[in-house]
Design an enzyme around this catalytic site. Structure first.
Site, PDB file in Angstrom:
ATOM      1  N   TYR A 106      38.889  54.969  45.911  1.00 25.39           N
ATOM      2  CA  TYR A 106      39.223  54.010  44.987  1.00 25.39           C
ATOM      3  C   TYR A 106      40.173  54.810  43.751  1.00 25.39           C
ATOM      4  O   TYR A 106      41.345  54.395  43.434  1.00 25.39           O
ATOM      5  CB  TYR A 106      37.938  53.345  44.194  1.00 25.39           C
ATOM      6  CG  TYR A 106      38.343  52.420  43.095  1.00 25.39           C
ATOM      7  CD1 TYR A 106      39.272  51.361  43.627  1.00 25.39           C
ATOM      8  CD2 TYR A 106      37.908  52.732  41.861  1.00 25.39           C
ATOM      9  CE1 TYR A 106      39.325  50.153  42.280  1.00 25.39           C
ATOM     10  CE2 TYR A 106      38.200  51.732  40.785  1.00 25.39           C
ATOM     11  CZ  TYR A 106      39.042  50.606  41.346  1.00 25.39           C
ATOM     12  OH  TYR A 106      39.120  49.502  40.163  1.00 25.39           O
ATOM     13  N   ALA A 152      45.179  36.339  41.367  1.00 24.31           N
ATOM     14  CA  ALA A 152      45.262  35.720  40.170  1.00 24.31           C
ATOM     15  C   ALA A 152      43.790  34.541  40.414  1.00 24.31           C
ATOM     16  O   ALA A 152      43.398  33.855  39.239  1.00 24.31           O
ATOM     17  CB  ALA A 152      46.206  34.775  40.025  1.00 24.31           C
ATOM     18  N   SER A 169      40.522  35.269  40.469  1.00 26.03           N
ATOM     19  CA  SER A 169      39.169  35.761  39.832  1.00 26.03           C
ATOM     20  C   SER A 169      39.389  36.851  38.788  1.00 26.03           C
ATOM     21  O   SER A 169      40.423  37.277  38.702  1.00 26.03           O
ATOM     22  CB  SER A 169      38.617  36.203  40.955  1.00 26.03           C
ATOM     23  OG  SER A 169      37.603  37.179  40.793  1.00 26.03           O
ATOM     24  N   GLY A 170      38.408  36.749  37.856  1.00 26.24           N
ATOM     25  CA  GLY A 170      38.314  38.106  37.149  1.00 26.24           C
ATOM     26  C   GLY A 170      39.324  38.024  36.143  1.00 26.24           C
ATOM     27  O   GLY A 170      40.032  36.900  35.499  1.00 26.24           O
TER      28      GLY A 170
HETATM   29  N1  NAP Z   1      36.281  44.888  36.482  1.00 23.98           N
HETATM   30  C1  NAP Z   1      36.663  46.332  36.235  1.00 23.98           C
HETATM   31  O1  NAP Z   1      35.599  46.891  35.702  1.00 23.98           O
HETATM   32  C2  NAP Z   1      37.759  46.966  36.378  1.00 23.98           C
HETATM   33  C3  NAP Z   1      37.886  48.379  36.003  1.00 23.98           C
HETATM   34  C4  NAP Z   1      39.033  48.808  36.143  1.00 23.98           C
HETATM   35  C5  NAP Z   1      40.061  48.436  36.764  1.00 23.98           C
HETATM   36  N2  NAP Z   1      40.043  47.246  37.718  1.00 23.98           N
HETATM   37  C6  NAP Z   1      41.029  46.613  38.113  1.00 23.98           C
HETATM   38  O2  NAP Z   1      41.462  45.304  37.723  1.00 23.98           O
HETATM   39  C7  NAP Z   1      41.790  44.594  38.693  1.00 23.98           C
HETATM   40  C8  NAP Z   1      41.298  43.167  38.858  1.00 23.98           C
HETATM   41  O3  NAP Z   1      40.095  43.375  39.430  1.00 23.98           O
HETATM   42  P1  NAP Z   1      38.652  42.301  38.936  1.00 23.98           P
HETATM   43  O4  NAP Z   1      37.881  43.346  38.244  1.00 23.98           O
HETATM   44  O5  NAP Z   1      39.251  41.314  38.200  1.00 23.98           O
HETATM   45  O6  NAP Z   1      38.063  41.846  40.266  1.00 23.98           O
HETATM   46  P2  NAP Z   1      37.858  40.657  41.043  1.00 23.98           P
HETATM   47  O7  NAP Z   1      37.224  39.538  40.145  1.00 23.98           O
HETATM   48  O8  NAP Z   1      37.272  40.935  42.399  1.00 23.98           O
HETATM   49  O9  NAP Z   1      39.480  40.261  41.369  1.00 23.98           O
HETATM   50  C9  NAP Z   1      40.310  40.799  42.311  1.00 23.98           C
HETATM   51  C10 NAP Z   1      41.164  40.219  42.803  1.00 23.98           C
HETATM   52  O10 NAP Z   1      41.917  41.042  43.768  1.00 23.98           O
HETATM   53  C11 NAP Z   1      42.002  40.136  45.094  1.00 23.98           C
HETATM   54  N3  NAP Z   1      42.399  41.036  46.429  1.00 23.98           N
HETATM   55  C12 NAP Z   1      41.611  41.725  46.813  1.00 23.98           C
HETATM   56  N4  NAP Z   1      42.251  42.195  48.010  1.00 23.98           N
HETATM   57  C13 NAP Z   1      43.358  41.465  48.127  1.00 23.98           C
HETATM   58  C14 NAP Z   1      44.402  41.361  49.079  1.00 23.98           C
HETATM   59  N5  NAP Z   1      44.239  42.170  50.309  1.00 23.98           N
HETATM   60  N6  NAP Z   1      45.392  40.498  48.895  1.00 23.98           N
HETATM   61  C15 NAP Z   1      45.574  39.808  47.866  1.00 23.98           C
HETATM   62  N7  NAP Z   1      44.512  39.908  46.762  1.00 23.98           N
HETATM   63  C16 NAP Z   1      43.513  40.524  46.963  1.00 23.98           C
HETATM   64  C17 NAP Z   1      40.836  39.296  44.968  1.00 23.98           C
HETATM   65  O11 NAP Z   1      41.084  38.368  46.152  1.00 23.98           O
HETATM   66  P3  NAP Z   1      39.471  37.571  46.666  1.00 23.98           P
HETATM   67  O12 NAP Z   1      38.805  36.961  45.677  1.00 23.98           O
HETATM   68  O13 NAP Z   1      40.017  36.819  47.778  1.00 23.98           O
HETATM   69  O14 NAP Z   1      38.512  38.616  46.954  1.00 23.98           O
HETATM   70  C18 NAP Z   1      40.564  38.905  43.584  1.00 23.98           C
HETATM   71  O15 NAP Z   1      41.543  37.892  43.404  1.00 23.98           O
HETATM   72  C19 NAP Z   1      41.843  45.310  40.104  1.00 23.98           C
HETATM   73  O16 NAP Z   1      42.964  46.010  40.303  1.00 23.98           O
HETATM   74  C20 NAP Z   1      40.738  46.425  39.753  1.00 23.98           C
HETATM   75  O17 NAP Z   1      41.005  47.632  40.478  1.00 23.98           O
HETATM   76  C21 NAP Z   1      38.770  46.327  37.220  1.00 23.98           C
HETATM   77  C1  NAG Z   2      32.983  35.544  41.251  1.00 27.79           C
HETATM   78  O1  NAG Z   2      33.241  34.898  42.760  1.00 27.79           O
HETATM   79  C2  NAG Z   2      32.342  33.579  42.589  1.00 27.79           C
HETATM   80  C3  NAG Z   2      32.407  33.115  43.959  1.00 27.79           C
HETATM   81  O2  NAG Z   2      33.833  32.946  44.465  1.00 27.79           O
HETATM   82  C4  NAG Z   2      33.155  32.861  41.640  1.00 27.79           C
HETATM   83  O3  NAG Z   2      32.517  31.620  41.415  1.00 27.79           O
HETATM   84  C5  NAG Z   2      33.086  33.530  40.212  1.00 27.79           C
HETATM   85  O4  NAG Z   2      33.713  32.562  39.290  1.00 27.79           O
HETATM   86  C6  NAG Z   2      33.684  34.764  40.441  1.00 27.79           C
HETATM   87  N1  NAG Z   2      33.591  35.474  38.983  1.00 27.79           N
HETATM   88  C7  NAG Z   2      34.697  35.950  38.205  1.00 27.79           C
HETATM   89  C8  NAG Z   2      34.489  36.713  36.949  1.00 27.79           C
HETATM   90  O5  NAG Z   2      35.769  35.677  38.645  1.00 27.79           O
END
Ligand code: NAP
Ligand code: NAG
Ligand code: NAG
Ligand code: NAG
Length: 352
Positions: free
Chosen positions: A234, A81, A83-84
């Site tokens: 993946y 939760a 990020s992103g």
């Molecule tokens: N972005 C896209 O285009 C896209 C497309 C299709 C599907 N998705 C899916 O959407 C979901 C969210 O991704 P996002 O795009 O928002 O990317 P993101 O910003 O990298 O967020 C991913 C989150 O998962 C956490 N995470 C990774 N490994 C973990 C672990 N071992 N234990 C607990 N938390 C963990 C990360 O924590 P840290 O910050 O500590 O690394 C981060 O909070 C993912 O399941 C991804 O596969 C994304």
């Molecule tokens: C990506 O990671 C950076 C550094 O942790 C953080 O400042 C930024 O908000 C993140 N981006 C998103 C879209 O969550």
């Protein structure tokens, strides 16, 4: 009126119908998917219909209009939760009235995210409980801790995920992408099921990906390091997300608990951080030009989590805020059952 999302999904599911079964045609299908995805992203950036924020506000409002949901305090867990997509999803759920447990592995990043969300919403209903999905022990500790504080869980959003990392293993020795994205959530969800069942109408939302179309449930690809490929792995983990959601939906059918999976769109987040540095130049251009922002990227998760119109809908896959068709393997009941058993065996074998 037919939405842009359902049009895109219709084209993809029709193409899938004709291409499945032939490896060459599937390659063509995958390229087509990416093209449609980027086209959809670009078109949706023009906000012809509504802005992403207005879309979220509408889901929140529709949810709050349901009187029964406001009577008792409601609890949601969102993994990843900080990020992103997970961050924006948490925000919407809190605005809809949920107490949101942010299940993140990094305490500092979670604290920063919570300050930001509190500031943006004026709410104090966010809480951090540490969870590393790449560790069985951490999952067990999380479940214990949650159960010590709460006896209900109305919404679980399995959002955390990592993508395209070089070969590595979880703390328990399982390939990282499958181990985190699928197996960690498999263990977490099963560990929380008694609470979810005790909560009346509840939803489980599984964030998968378009990448399910490059996956296949093949045990040797999961178990053998020599066969590792970052992209395929993946895809496998994301296909397994849908297969798990579908099997769980069958097991919970009739209990009032809905389980659905989704692709959030191609979203500008930190999800590409494990790709090689040499690619980051190209990726940054693609990200800013072609990908949707994190708020737009949380629309499908928020809809599947909240929309009253989806009451009773379970075992379905969504993209672009509409129902869609995943890879055929995800609809194969026997394969989904095989994955379930394989997951249980792996956990047993790797638990100490
Ligand atoms: N972005 C896209 O285009 C896209 C497309 C299709 C599907 N998705 C899916 O959407 C979901 C969210 O991704 P996002 O795009 O928002 O990317 P993101 O910003 O990298 O967020 C991913 C989150 O998962 C956490 N995470 C990774 N490994 C973990 C672990 N071992 N234990 C607990 N938390 C963990 C990360 O924590 P840290 O910050 O500590 O690394 C981060 O909070 C993912 O399941 C991804 O596969 C994304
Ligand atoms: C990506 O990671 C950076 C550094 O942790 C953080 O400042 C930024 O908000 C993140 N981006 C998103 C879209 O969550
Ligand atoms: C909510 O309550 C109001 C007033 O009691 C009622 O008019 C309305 O129909 C209810 N809405 C739902 C969805 O039950
Ligand atoms: C749940 O049961 C109903 C009625 O038997 C059936 O129509 C539906 O397909 C089932 N759903 C799932 C996800 O198994």
């Amino acid at each position: 009126m037919i939405s842009l999302g359902s049009l895109a999904n219709y084209i993809i599911s029709s193409a899938l119908y004709y291409c499945q079964g032939s490896p060459l045609l599937m390659l063509l299908f995958q390229v087509t998917c990416v093209a449609i995805e980027f086209l959809y992203s670009i078109l949706s950036k023009f906000n012809f219909w509504t802005s992403p924020k207005a879309g979220i506000d509408q889901y929140v409002l529709d949810y709050k209009k349901m009187n029964n949901t406001l009577a008792e305090e409601r609890f949601a867990i969102v993994t990843g939760a900080n990020s992103g997509i997970g961050l924006e999803t948490s925000k919407a759920l809190a605005l809809a009235g949920f107490h949101v447990i942010m299940a993140c592995r990094n305490k500092k990043l979670a604290a920063e995210a919570i300050s930001k969300l509190e500031l943006e919403t004026g709410l104090k209903t966010f809480e951090f409980i540490q969870l590393d999905l790449a560790s069985f022990k951490s999952i067990d500790v999380f479940i214990d801790q949650y159960k010590k504080s709460y006896s209900k869980l109305h919404l679980l959003v399995n959002n955390a995920g990592l993508a395209f990392c070089p070969y590595s293993k979880t703390k328990d020795g399982i390939e990282m992408q499958f181990g985190t994205n699928h197996l960690g959530h498999f263990k977490l969800t099963n560990g929380l099921l008694d609470l979810i069942k005790a909560s009346g109408r509840a939803r489980i939302v599984v964030v998968s990906s378009l990448a399910n179309y490059v996956g296949t449930f093949d045990k040797s690809l999961i178990l053998e390091e020599s066969r590792y490929n970052r992209i395929i792995s993946y895809g496998i983990s994301k296909l397994c997300n849908i297969m798990f959601a579908n099997e769980l939906a069958r097991r919970l059918n009739g209990t009032g608990i809905a389980v659905n999976s989704l692709h959030p769109g191609s979203v500008n987040t930190n999800a590409t951080k494990y790709l090689p540095d040499s690619l980051h130049g190209v990726i940054d251009v693609i990200k800013s030009l072609l990908l949707i922002g994190p708020i737009a990227g949380s629309l499908t998760s928020v809809k599947v989590a909240l929309d009253p119109k989806l009451e009773g809908v379970t075992g379905k896959f969504f993209m672009n805020q509409e129902e869609a068709t995943p890879l055929g393997e995800a609809l194969d009941e026997q394969k989904c059952k095989d994955l379930w058993e394989f997951s249980e065996e792996l956990i047993k074998k790797h638990s100490t």
